[in-house]
Design an enzyme around this catalytic site. Structure first.
Site, mmCIF file in Angstrom:
data_model
loop_
_atom_site.group_PDB
_atom_site.id
_atom_site.type_symbol
_atom_site.label_atom_id
_atom_site.label_comp_id
_atom_site.label_asym_id
_atom_site.label_seq_id
_atom_site.Cartn_x
_atom_site.Cartn_y
_atom_site.Cartn_z
ATOM 1 C CB THR A 11 -0.891 -0.020 1.268
ATOM 2 O OG1 THR A 11 -1.459 1.263 1.456
ATOM 3 C CG2 THR A 11 -0.093 -0.336 2.519
ATOM 4 C CG ASP A 12 -1.110 5.032 -1.010
ATOM 5 O OD1 ASP A 12 -1.725 4.356 -0.164
ATOM 6 O OD2 ASP A 12 -1.630 6.006 -1.608
ATOM 7 C CD GLU A 13 -3.637 3.306 4.069
ATOM 8 O OE1 GLU A 13 -3.617 3.215 5.307
ATOM 9 O OE2 GLU A 13 -4.651 3.070 3.388
ATOM 10 C CE1 TYR A 37 -3.413 -2.778 5.565
ATOM 11 C CE2 TYR A 37 -3.332 -0.424 5.104
ATOM 12 C CZ TYR A 37 -3.356 -1.740 4.660
ATOM 13 O OH TYR A 37 -3.333 -2.005 3.314
ATOM 14 C CE LYS A 91 0.114 -4.686 2.936
ATOM 15 N NZ LYS A 91 -0.233 -6.043 2.398
HETATM 16 P P1 NAD Z 1 -9.498 -7.595 2.107
HETATM 17 O O1 NAD Z 1 -9.481 -7.350 3.575
HETATM 18 O O2 NAD Z 1 -10.735 -7.295 1.330
HETATM 19 O O3 NAD Z 1 -9.126 -9.127 1.798
HETATM 20 C C1 NAD Z 1 -8.093 -9.796 2.459
HETATM 21 C C2 NAD Z 1 -8.269 -11.277 2.207
HETATM 22 O O4 NAD Z 1 -7.177 -11.963 2.861
HETATM 23 C C3 NAD Z 1 -9.566 -11.855 2.779
HETATM 24 O O5 NAD Z 1 -10.176 -12.687 1.825
HETATM 25 C C4 NAD Z 1 -9.104 -12.653 3.988
HETATM 26 O O6 NAD Z 1 -9.933 -13.771 4.264
HETATM 27 C C5 NAD Z 1 -7.713 -13.067 3.570
HETATM 28 N N1 NAD Z 1 -6.815 -13.344 4.707
HETATM 29 C C6 NAD Z 1 -6.650 -12.578 5.819
HETATM 30 N N2 NAD Z 1 -5.749 -13.158 6.638
HETATM 31 C C7 NAD Z 1 -5.309 -14.285 6.006
HETATM 32 C C8 NAD Z 1 -4.357 -15.285 6.325
HETATM 33 N N3 NAD Z 1 -3.673 -15.252 7.481
HETATM 34 N N4 NAD Z 1 -4.153 -16.292 5.445
HETATM 35 C C9 NAD Z 1 -4.858 -16.356 4.284
HETATM 36 N N5 NAD Z 1 -5.779 -15.445 3.939
HETATM 37 C C10 NAD Z 1 -5.996 -14.407 4.787
HETATM 38 O O7 NAD Z 1 -8.250 -6.764 1.547
HETATM 39 P P2 NAD Z 1 -8.059 -6.066 0.113
HETATM 40 O O8 NAD Z 1 -8.607 -4.697 0.192
HETATM 41 O O9 NAD Z 1 -8.505 -6.994 -0.934
HETATM 42 O O10 NAD Z 1 -6.469 -5.941 0.080
HETATM 43 C C11 NAD Z 1 -5.669 -6.963 -0.506
HETATM 44 C C12 NAD Z 1 -4.208 -6.547 -0.379
HETATM 45 O O11 NAD Z 1 -4.011 -5.312 -1.067
HETATM 46 C C13 NAD Z 1 -3.763 -6.315 1.051
HETATM 47 O O12 NAD Z 1 -2.455 -6.789 1.193
HETATM 48 C C14 NAD Z 1 -3.801 -4.800 1.218
HETATM 49 O O13 NAD Z 1 -2.851 -4.382 2.155
HETATM 50 C C15 NAD Z 1 -3.420 -4.369 -0.188
HETATM 51 N N6 NAD Z 1 -3.925 -3.054 -0.598
HETATM 52 C C16 NAD Z 1 -5.250 -2.743 -0.449
HETATM 53 C C17 NAD Z 1 -5.707 -1.504 -0.892
HETATM 54 C C18 NAD Z 1 -7.166 -1.134 -0.788
HETATM 55 O O14 NAD Z 1 -7.522 0.027 -1.056
HETATM 56 N N7 NAD Z 1 -8.059 -2.047 -0.444
HETATM 57 C C19 NAD Z 1 -4.815 -0.579 -1.448
HETATM 58 C C20 NAD Z 1 -3.467 -0.943 -1.581
HETATM 59 C C21 NAD Z 1 -3.034 -2.182 -1.150
HETATM 60 P P1 TYD Z 2 -10.894 3.736 4.258
HETATM 61 O O1 TYD Z 2 -11.825 3.349 3.166
HETATM 62 O O2 TYD Z 2 -11.023 3.066 5.596
HETATM 63 O O3 TYD Z 2 -9.408 3.591 3.682
HETATM 64 P P2 TYD Z 2 -7.974 4.069 4.319
HETATM 65 O O4 TYD Z 2 -8.165 4.450 5.741
HETATM 66 O O5 TYD Z 2 -7.138 2.839 4.145
HETATM 67 O O6 TYD Z 2 -7.529 5.222 3.467
HETATM 68 O O7 TYD Z 2 -11.036 5.285 4.485
HETATM 69 C C1 TYD Z 2 -10.826 6.206 3.432
HETATM 70 C C2 TYD Z 2 -10.902 7.586 4.030
HETATM 71 O O8 TYD Z 2 -12.244 7.813 4.455
HETATM 72 C C3 TYD Z 2 -10.032 7.753 5.251
HETATM 73 O O9 TYD Z 2 -9.473 9.079 5.250
HETATM 74 C C4 TYD Z 2 -10.988 7.591 6.409
HETATM 75 C C5 TYD Z 2 -12.290 8.121 5.851
HETATM 76 N N1 TYD Z 2 -13.530 7.497 6.397
HETATM 77 C C6 TYD Z 2 -14.586 8.300 6.839
HETATM 78 O O10 TYD Z 2 -14.512 9.549 6.789
HETATM 79 N N2 TYD Z 2 -15.706 7.691 7.329
HETATM 80 C C7 TYD Z 2 -15.834 6.337 7.415
HETATM 81 O O11 TYD Z 2 -16.863 5.850 7.920
HETATM 82 C C8 TYD Z 2 -14.747 5.523 6.931
HETATM 83 C C9 TYD Z 2 -14.826 4.015 6.997
HETATM 84 C C10 TYD Z 2 -13.617 6.148 6.427
#
Ligand code: NAD
Ligand code: TYD
Length: 358
Positions: free
Chosen positions: A133-135, A159, A163
């Site tokens: 992630t960019d975070e 989180y 990561k």
């Molecule tokens: P998500 O929470 O929707 O899905 C995570 C999946 O991993 C779930 O299906 C869960 O059951 C599985 N999981 C959790 N722990 C596990 C374990 N110990 N063993 C096997 N499976 C396990 O997450 P996402 O949003 O799909 O993110 C996927 C990846 O992309 C993550 O690594 C996250 O850090 C990264 N990412 C997400 C975003 C975003 O905006 N969602 C952005 C950048 C990077």
């Molecule tokens: P989120 O979707 O949880 O992603 P991340 O925290 O990984 O960026 O949140 C996106 C942005 O929205 C973040 O700045 C937090 C804000 N947010 C709200 O304002 N209200 C909400 O109920 C949630 C879940 C997030």
């Protein structure tokens, strides 16, 4: 040949698996623990497809991972399994350390053992793609340049710290053991199958349910939004042509303040599913207590990926957001399936007691 995808029942993982099988004939082994965030309904479209082999299990189970790698002659691992929600990491960080840090470590070890036993050609062609992630770059000031791959790591939440730790492990396994790794750092995703604890699907769900739309603090925090299928195409490109040991940022320069995201969702809903009383869904916006340690701004410079590998996103925020809202309106069954039981408990505990909203 086969690829192993971890976390392939989650939001990005399931989009990746569906998209991969729509574009390739190469089979996928999908290893997912099915935590609250994992959902087999996401994969209903490929039920019975012999190219998809789902296994319920933990990335930290080295014996299981080793068995899968050998049995399927895996040529690449894409690690998407993680605990992914910042608010949950604040409420309970232990699971984030266990899966994102210890789990990635154990996965790397199982993969290293398997990779070390391959013949020369297969060792060279093997890839471990770690999805991050960019975070990890931390919060940017308003005028600061977007983070490129050289930006210092400064994670601020449990989180992002977990990561960042996993990224460092992946890097070390390359430098020390020569494992051919690739790391991607992507900005905030949105799109189909997004669990409605995250901002965009939560706003769609609450709007339609007539509930308040909770905006943390002043709502001026900025995120850089990428449509999930653009993330998937970038991962395929990095897997195909990325240089081992390199990291690649993924993003599409769509920096939007949270309150503007919420208003944009409301505007699409007003058009496609107007409220019976004729008011805008924006009337449901409710400013609530801010997230502790809330990062003010993320913005990612994905120029390296474009220059070196020729990747560009297909969607702008407006087009991707409209597709997303249309998808949620057409998939009420999916939404009902994920917004029962444990989901309701989380929402009640997180918003009602701490934030004074819904
Ligand atoms: P998500 O929470 O929707 O899905 C995570 C999946 O991993 C779930 O299906 C869960 O059951 C599985 N999981 C959790 N722990 C596990 C374990 N110990 N063993 C096997 N499976 C396990 O997450 P996402 O949003 O799909 O993110 C996927 C990846 O992309 C993550 O690594 C996250 O850090 C990264 N990412 C997400 C975003 C975003 O905006 N969602 C952005 C950048 C990077
Ligand atoms: P989120 O979707 O949880 O992603 P991340 O925290 O990984 O960026 O949140 C996106 C942005 O929205 C973040 O700045 C937090 C804000 N947010 C709200 O304002 N209200 C909400 O109920 C949630 C879940 C997030």
């Amino acid at each position: 040949m086969t690829i192993l995808v971890t976390g392939g029942a989650g939001f990005i993982g399931s989009n990746f698996v569906l998209d991969w099988l729509a574009q390739h004939d190469e089979p996928v082994v999908n290893l997912d623990k099915l935590t609250y965030a994992g959902n087999l309904n996401n994969l209903a479209g490929i039920e019975g497809d012999p190219r998809h082999h789902f296994v319920r299990g933990d990335i930290g189970d080295g014996e299981l991972v080793g068995r899968l790698l050998r049995a399927h002659s895996v040529r690449a691992v894409l690690n998407l399994a993680a605990e992914s929600h910042v608010d949950r990491s604040i409420a309970g960080p232990a699971a984030f350390i266990e899966t994102n840090v210890a789990g990635t470590f154990r996965l790397l070890e199982a993969v290293r053992l398997y990779w070390g036993q391959l013949g020369q050609d297969r060792r060279q062609a093997f890839r471990f793609l770690h999805v991050s992630t960019d975070e990890v770059y931390g919060s940017l000031d308003a005028g600061a340049a977007a983070s490129d791959e050289e930006h210092r790591y400064a994670p601020n939440s449990p989180y992002s710290a977990s990561k960042a730790a996993s990224d460092h492990l992946v890097r070390a396994w390359h430098h020390t053991y020569g494992l051919p790794v690739l790391t991607t750092n992507c900005s905030n995703n949105y799109g189909p199958f997004h669990f409605p604890e995250k901002l965009i699907p939560l706003v769609i769900f609450n709007a339609l349910a007539g509930k308040p739309l909770p905006v943390y603090g002043d709502g001026r925090q900025v995120r850089d939004w990428l449509y999930v299928l653009d993330h998937c195409s970038a991962l395929r490109r990095v897997l195909e042509a990325g240089r081992p040991g390199e990291t690649y940022n993924i993003g599409s320069s769509n920096q939007v303040a949270n309150i503007d995201v919420v208003h944009a969702v409301c505007a699409v809903l007003d058009e496609l599913r107007p409220r019976p009383d004729g008011l805008s869904y924006a009337a449901q916006v409710s400013f609530v207590k801010d997230r502790p340690g809330h990062d003010r701004r993320y913005a990612v410079d994905a120029g390296k990926l474009e220059r070196e590998l020729g990747w560009r996103p297909a969607e702008m925020f407006e087009t991707g957001l409209r597709k997303t809202v249309v998808w949620y309106l057409a998939h009420g069954d999916w939404v009902r399936g994920v917004t029962s039981g444990a989901y309701r408990d989380w929402v009640a505990q997180h918003y009602a007691s701490e934030r004074g909203a819904p």
